[in-house]
Design a protein around this motif. Structure first.
Motif, PDB file in Angstrom:
ATOM      1  N   THR A  71      -3.290  -6.736   5.086  1.00 21.76           N
ATOM      2  CA  THR A  71      -3.050  -6.187   6.418  1.00 21.76           C
ATOM      3  C   THR A  71      -3.606  -7.134   7.480  1.00 21.76           C
ATOM      4  N   ALA A  72      -3.333  -6.817   8.729  1.00 20.07           N
ATOM      5  CA  ALA A  72      -3.823  -7.652   9.825  1.00 20.07           C
ATOM      6  C   ALA A  72      -5.343  -7.654   9.901  1.00 20.07           C
ATOM      7  N   LEU A  73      -5.994  -6.658   9.310  1.00 20.54           N
ATOM      8  CA  LEU A  73      -7.457  -6.595   9.282  1.00 20.54           C
ATOM      9  C   LEU A  73      -8.014  -6.894   7.901  1.00 20.54           C
ATOM     10  N   ASP A 103     -12.469  -5.184   3.906  1.00 24.82           N
ATOM     11  CA  ASP A 103     -12.682  -5.659   5.266  1.00 24.82           C
ATOM     12  C   ASP A 103     -12.697  -4.485   6.246  1.00 24.82           C
ATOM     13  N   LEU A 104     -12.055  -3.395   5.853  1.00 26.47           N
ATOM     14  CA  LEU A 104     -12.040  -2.175   6.652  1.00 26.47           C
ATOM     15  C   LEU A 104     -12.120  -0.989   5.704  1.00 26.47           C
ATOM     16  N   GLY A 151     -15.530  10.179   9.345  1.00 27.13           N
ATOM     17  CA  GLY A 151     -15.914   9.391  10.503  1.00 27.13           C
ATOM     18  C   GLY A 151     -14.875   8.330  10.783  1.00 27.13           C
ATOM     19  N   PRO A 152     -15.071   7.555  11.852  1.00 26.46           N
ATOM     20  CA  PRO A 152     -14.096   6.513  12.190  1.00 26.46           C
ATOM     21  C   PRO A 152     -14.090   5.390  11.164  1.00 26.46           C
ATOM     22  N   PRO A 153     -12.971   4.695  11.008  1.00 25.49           N
ATOM     23  CA  PRO A 153     -12.949   3.507  10.144  1.00 25.49           C
ATOM     24  C   PRO A 153     -13.992   2.496  10.610  1.00 25.49           C
ATOM     25  N   VAL A 192      -2.687  -0.249  11.445  1.00 26.04           N
ATOM     26  CA  VAL A 192      -3.059  -1.563  10.934  1.00 26.04           C
ATOM     27  C   VAL A 192      -1.818  -2.153  10.265  1.00 26.04           C
ATOM     28  N   PRO A 193      -1.077  -3.024  10.954  1.00 28.63           N
ATOM     29  CA  PRO A 193       0.141  -3.568  10.362  1.00 28.63           C
ATOM     30  C   PRO A 193      -0.173  -4.466   9.177  1.00 28.63           C
ATOM     31  N   GLY A 194       0.772  -4.556   8.265  1.00 29.62           N
ATOM     32  CA  GLY A 194       0.583  -5.392   7.089  1.00 29.62           C
ATOM     33  C   GLY A 194       1.890  -5.687   6.405  1.00 29.62           C
ATOM     34  N   ASP A 195       1.824  -6.571   5.440  1.00 28.28           N
ATOM     35  CA  ASP A 195       2.986  -6.956   4.646  1.00 28.28           C
ATOM     36  C   ASP A 195       2.528  -7.099   3.194  1.00 28.28           C
ATOM     37  N   PRO A 196       3.043  -6.249   2.304  1.00 31.70           N
ATOM     38  CA  PRO A 196       4.206  -5.364   2.468  1.00 31.70           C
ATOM     39  C   PRO A 196       3.883  -3.933   2.887  1.00 31.70           C
TER      40      PRO A 196
END
Length: 263
Positions: free
Chosen positions: A186-188, A229-230, A236-238, A18-22
């Motif tokens: 993050t992107a999510l 959000d996630l 278990g899975p995210p 899950v890409p994000g900044d920073p």
């Protein structure tokens, strides 16, 4: 008005990037809990997640200065400049963990901070792989070599490690000292590594039986569902958290479950 919450697991095998900044988040190993045999035996291991700053600081930066006069706030901020590991899985997962880290071009010596969400063996069984990292296990924070530093972590008083990166007290599952790690931006959206506050998506029929303090844990679950959000659960899975506002109260599943209504 009430906010209706529904959840949806993410498909696909780990690693999940899950890409994000920073900070980016990588779910390295997905936890599981599977009944085995009789008498309630369960074969289990905890999820392991890596948090990677976009710009890594020196992997040894937090070890160069002397500890004299060091505050927990300063030490945590320094430790968060490098890769951060949230939980380590059990000792039986050692090789899988090392392989997963290598797949992200991270060696154990590169990890500058390990956060253990709680003290169960399937979540902190590989701490020995990271003797050069600062450790925040439940509410105990220490620097390499075992120098413990006091801090003000408590419910409603998170520890800020960096911009949008915090550790929250989320008591209940293992008593009063469970923690969760929150990464915003993050992107999510906001990702919460919740340990066993959430066993898995749809765990409303089982989490109470595993909780040392169900009242506190339900409060923690509400807190997480209100910000995340996630969610990366312990076993278990995210899963995604989706909200919609309704003028009618009382709809949805009971608020103690992974889905429900936030009043």
């Amino acid at each position: 008005m009430s906010t209706l919450v529904r959840t949806e697991p993410l498909s696909g095998p780990p690693p999940l990037l899950v890409p994000g900044d920073p900070y980016s988040v990588v779910v390295l190993l997905r936890g599981y809990a599977e009944p085995e045999g009789v008498d309630g035996a369960v074969r289990a291991d905890g999820s392991v997640t890596l948090i990677v700053p976009q710009t890594r600081g020196s992997s040894s930066g937090h070890r160069e200065a002397g500890p004299e006069g060091r505050s927990a706030k300063t030490a945590l901020a320094e430790a968060a400049r490098g890769p951060i590991l949230v939980d380590t899985g059990g000792p039986w997962t050692r090789e899988a963990l090392l392989d997963a880290l290598a797949g992200q071009d991270v060696a154990p010596r590169d990890v500058t901070l390990v956060v253990g969400t709680h003290g169960h063996s399937d979540h902190i069984g590989n701490l020995g792989l990271f003797p050069d990292a600062a450790l925040l296990v439940s509410h105990d924070f220490c620097l390499p070599g075992g120098l413990y530093l006091p801090h003000g972590l408590g419910e409603g008083r998170p520890l800020q490690l960096g911009p949008g990166l915090e550790v929250w007290a989320t008591p209940g599952h293992a008593g009063q000292r469970d923690v969760s790690v929150v990464v915003a931006g993050t992107a999510l959206g906001t990702v919460v590594m919740a340990g066993d506050v959430f066993e898995h998506d749809g765990d409303e029929d089982s989490w109470q039986a595993l909780s040392e303090d169900p009242v506190a844990q339900e409060r923690s679950r509400r807190t997480i569902l209100g910000m995340a959000d996630l969610v990366v659960p312990g076993h278990g899975p995210p899963f995604r958290v989706m909200r919609e506002t309704s003028p009618t109260k009382g709809e949805g599943e009971p608020p103690g479950g992974a889905g429900g209504s936030l009043q």
